[in-house]
Design an enzyme around this catalytic site. Structure first.
Site, PDB file in Angstrom:
ATOM      1  N   PRO A  19       0.792  -1.224   0.000  1.00  0.00           N
ATOM      2  CA  PRO A  19       0.000   0.000   0.000  1.00  0.00           C
ATOM      3  C   PRO A  19       0.830   1.283   0.000  1.00  0.00           C
ATOM      4  CG  PRO A  19      -0.115  -1.107   2.132  1.00  0.00           C
ATOM      5  CD  PRO A  19       0.529  -2.061   1.173  1.00  0.00           C
ATOM      6  N   ASN A  20       0.340   2.225  -0.785  1.00  0.00           N
ATOM      7  CA  ASN A  20       0.858   3.594  -0.907  1.00  0.00           C
ATOM      8  C   ASN A  20       2.157   3.694  -1.708  1.00  0.00           C
ATOM      9  OD1 ASN A  20      -1.247   4.881   0.661  1.00  0.00           O
ATOM     10  ND2 ASN A  20      -0.338   3.861   2.432  1.00  0.00           N
TER      11      ASN A  20
ATOM     12  N   ARG B  21       5.311  12.318  -3.200  1.00  0.00           N
ATOM     13  CA  ARG B  21       5.176  12.932  -1.869  1.00  0.00           C
ATOM     14  C   ARG B  21       6.280  12.419  -0.949  1.00  0.00           C
ATOM     15  NH1 ARG B  21      -0.876  11.601  -2.013  1.00  0.00           N
ATOM     16  NH2 ARG B  21      -1.229  12.409  -4.087  1.00  0.00           N
TER      17      ARG B  21
ATOM     18  N   TYR C 255      11.227   8.977   1.216  1.00  0.00           N
ATOM     19  CA  TYR C 255      11.192   7.879   0.244  1.00  0.00           C
ATOM     20  C   TYR C 255      11.897   8.187  -1.078  1.00  0.00           C
ATOM     21  CZ  TYR C 255       7.788   5.998   3.504  1.00  0.00           C
ATOM     22  OH  TYR C 255       7.188   5.514   4.637  1.00  0.00           O
TER      23      TYR C 255
ATOM     24  N   ASN D 122       8.053  -5.819  -0.730  1.00  0.00           N
ATOM     25  CA  ASN D 122       7.956  -4.602   0.076  1.00  0.00           C
ATOM     26  C   ASN D 122       6.477  -4.463   0.405  1.00  0.00           C
ATOM     27  OD1 ASN D 122       7.844  -2.145   1.301  1.00  0.00           O
ATOM     28  ND2 ASN D 122       9.052  -1.057  -0.244  1.00  0.00           N
TER      29      ASN D 122
ATOM     30  N   ALA E 189       3.151  -0.827   4.873  1.00  0.00           N
ATOM     31  CA  ALA E 189       2.686  -0.878   6.269  1.00  0.00           C
ATOM     32  C   ALA E 189       2.104  -2.237   6.649  1.00  0.00           C
ATOM     33  CB  ALA E 189       1.653   0.227   6.495  1.00  0.00           C
TER      34      ALA E 189
ATOM     35  N   HIS F 243       3.965  -4.633   9.061  1.00  0.00           N
ATOM     36  CA  HIS F 243       3.903  -4.506  10.515  1.00  0.00           C
ATOM     37  C   HIS F 243       2.598  -5.031  11.106  1.00  0.00           C
ATOM     38  CE1 HIS F 243       7.170  -1.957   9.290  1.00  0.00           C
ATOM     39  NE2 HIS F 243       6.347  -1.083   8.726  1.00  0.00           N
TER      40      HIS F 243
ATOM     41  N   ASP G 194       1.232 -15.696   6.446  1.00  0.00           N
ATOM     42  CA  ASP G 194       0.727 -17.047   6.162  1.00  0.00           C
ATOM     43  C   ASP G 194       0.805 -17.368   4.674  1.00  0.00           C
ATOM     44  OD1 ASP G 194       0.211 -17.541   8.812  1.00  0.00           O
ATOM     45  OD2 ASP G 194      -1.944 -17.181   8.685  1.00  0.00           O
TER      46      ASP G 194
ATOM     47  N   GLU H 141      12.298  -9.795   2.490  1.00  0.00           N
ATOM     48  CA  GLU H 141      11.577  -8.583   2.912  1.00  0.00           C
ATOM     49  C   GLU H 141      12.406  -7.368   2.509  1.00  0.00           C
ATOM     50  OE1 GLU H 141      10.554  -8.391   7.084  1.00  0.00           O
ATOM     51  OE2 GLU H 141      10.341  -6.202   6.973  1.00  0.00           O
TER      52      GLU H 141
ATOM     53  N   HIS I 123      12.588  -2.938   2.206  1.00  0.00           N
ATOM     54  CA  HIS I 123      12.058  -1.595   2.490  1.00  0.00           C
ATOM     55  C   HIS I 123      13.010  -0.553   1.923  1.00  0.00           C
ATOM     56  CE1 HIS I 123       9.013  -3.223   5.064  1.00  0.00           C
ATOM     57  NE2 HIS I 123       9.935  -3.955   5.643  1.00  0.00           N
TER      58      HIS I 123
ATOM     59  N   SER J 249      13.208   2.561   3.171  1.00  0.00           N
ATOM     60  CA  SER J 249      13.746   3.265   4.337  1.00  0.00           C
ATOM     61  C   SER J 249      14.310   2.255   5.339  1.00  0.00           C
ATOM     62  CB  SER J 249      12.647   4.102   4.994  1.00  0.00           C
ATOM     63  OG  SER J 249      11.595   3.262   5.452  1.00  0.00           O
TER      64      SER J 249
ATOM     65  N   ARG K  56      13.310   4.236  12.470  1.00  0.00           N
ATOM     66  CA  ARG K  56      12.078   5.024  12.458  1.00  0.00           C
ATOM     67  C   ARG K  56      11.212   4.689  13.681  1.00  0.00           C
ATOM     68  NH1 ARG K  56       9.423   4.788   6.680  1.00  0.00           N
ATOM     69  NH2 ARG K  56       8.328   6.599   7.551  1.00  0.00           N
TER      70      ARG K  56
ATOM     71  N   ARG L  42       7.314   0.416  13.438  1.00  0.00           N
ATOM     72  CA  ARG L  42       7.877  -0.127  12.186  1.00  0.00           C
ATOM     73  C   ARG L  42       8.973  -1.164  12.464  1.00  0.00           C
ATOM     74  NH1 ARG L  42       5.657   3.393   8.285  1.00  0.00           N
ATOM     75  NH2 ARG L  42       5.406   5.487   9.135  1.00  0.00           N
TER      76      ARG L  42
END
Ligand code: CA2
Length: 145
Positions: free
Chosen positions: A10-11, A18, A23, A74, A77, A80, A87, A98, A100, A102, A107, A111
């Site tokens: 997401p995002n 932004r 980022y 990635n 959110a 977390h 699963d 995994e 990321h 950042s 942070r 997170r």
């Protein structure tokens, strides 16, 4: 040829538009191009997706079975919070990394928790868009050794 699914949560579709201080200015389309170019150079194939919906990400992970050798995730959110994604990774029995942009450990404390890390072979964070290329190399190396 090593085939990898690169999945974005997401995002991440907003990348480059932004919060550049967190980022960066690279867009997700730029990252896809970076990954596709790196795949060509290193003899890999990549499928690249983004979704804002947890269930769609679960479906993407399920669909990787029999089609890809590994998953780079990635999860944004959902990293977390999502037992469903954890699963799903376990259920397909494919190695997952995994990822990321950042450094999540530098942070907010919320997170620092990751459900994905529990089922991943490893974790790359804090290297911005270059982290995707690092994760591809790490996956190739993991599969070959
Ligand atoms: O650092 C990462 O890659 C994250 O997965 C990004 C997630 C965040 O929730 C994770 O803790 C770490 C957030 C992605 C939000 O992306 C945006 C991009 C541009 C503008 C706003 C949000």
């Amino acid at each position: 040829m090593t085939s990898v699914l690169i999945l974005n949560g997401p995002n991440l579709n907003l990348l480059g538009t932004r919060q550049p201080e967190v980022y960066g200015t690279t867009t997700l389309d730029d990252i896809e191009t970076l990954c596709k170019n790196h795949a060509e150079v290193t003899g890999m194939t990549v499928e690249f997706h983004q979704s804002n919906h947890e269930g769609t990400l679960v479906d993407n992970i399920h669909n990787a079975r029999g089609r890809h050798d590994g998953i780079i995730l990635n999860a944004g959110a959902y990293t977390h919070t999502s037992i469903a994604l954890m699963d799903a990774i376990s259920s397909v029995e494919l190695p997952a990394i995994e990822l990321h942009l950042s450094n999540v450990h530098a942070r907010e404390t919320f997170r620092h928790q990751s459900y994905i890390a529990r089922v991943a072979v490893g974790l790359i964070c804090g290297f911005g868009a270059r982290g995707y290329v690092l994760a591809m190399d790490a996956m190739k190396d993991h599969l070959e050794h």
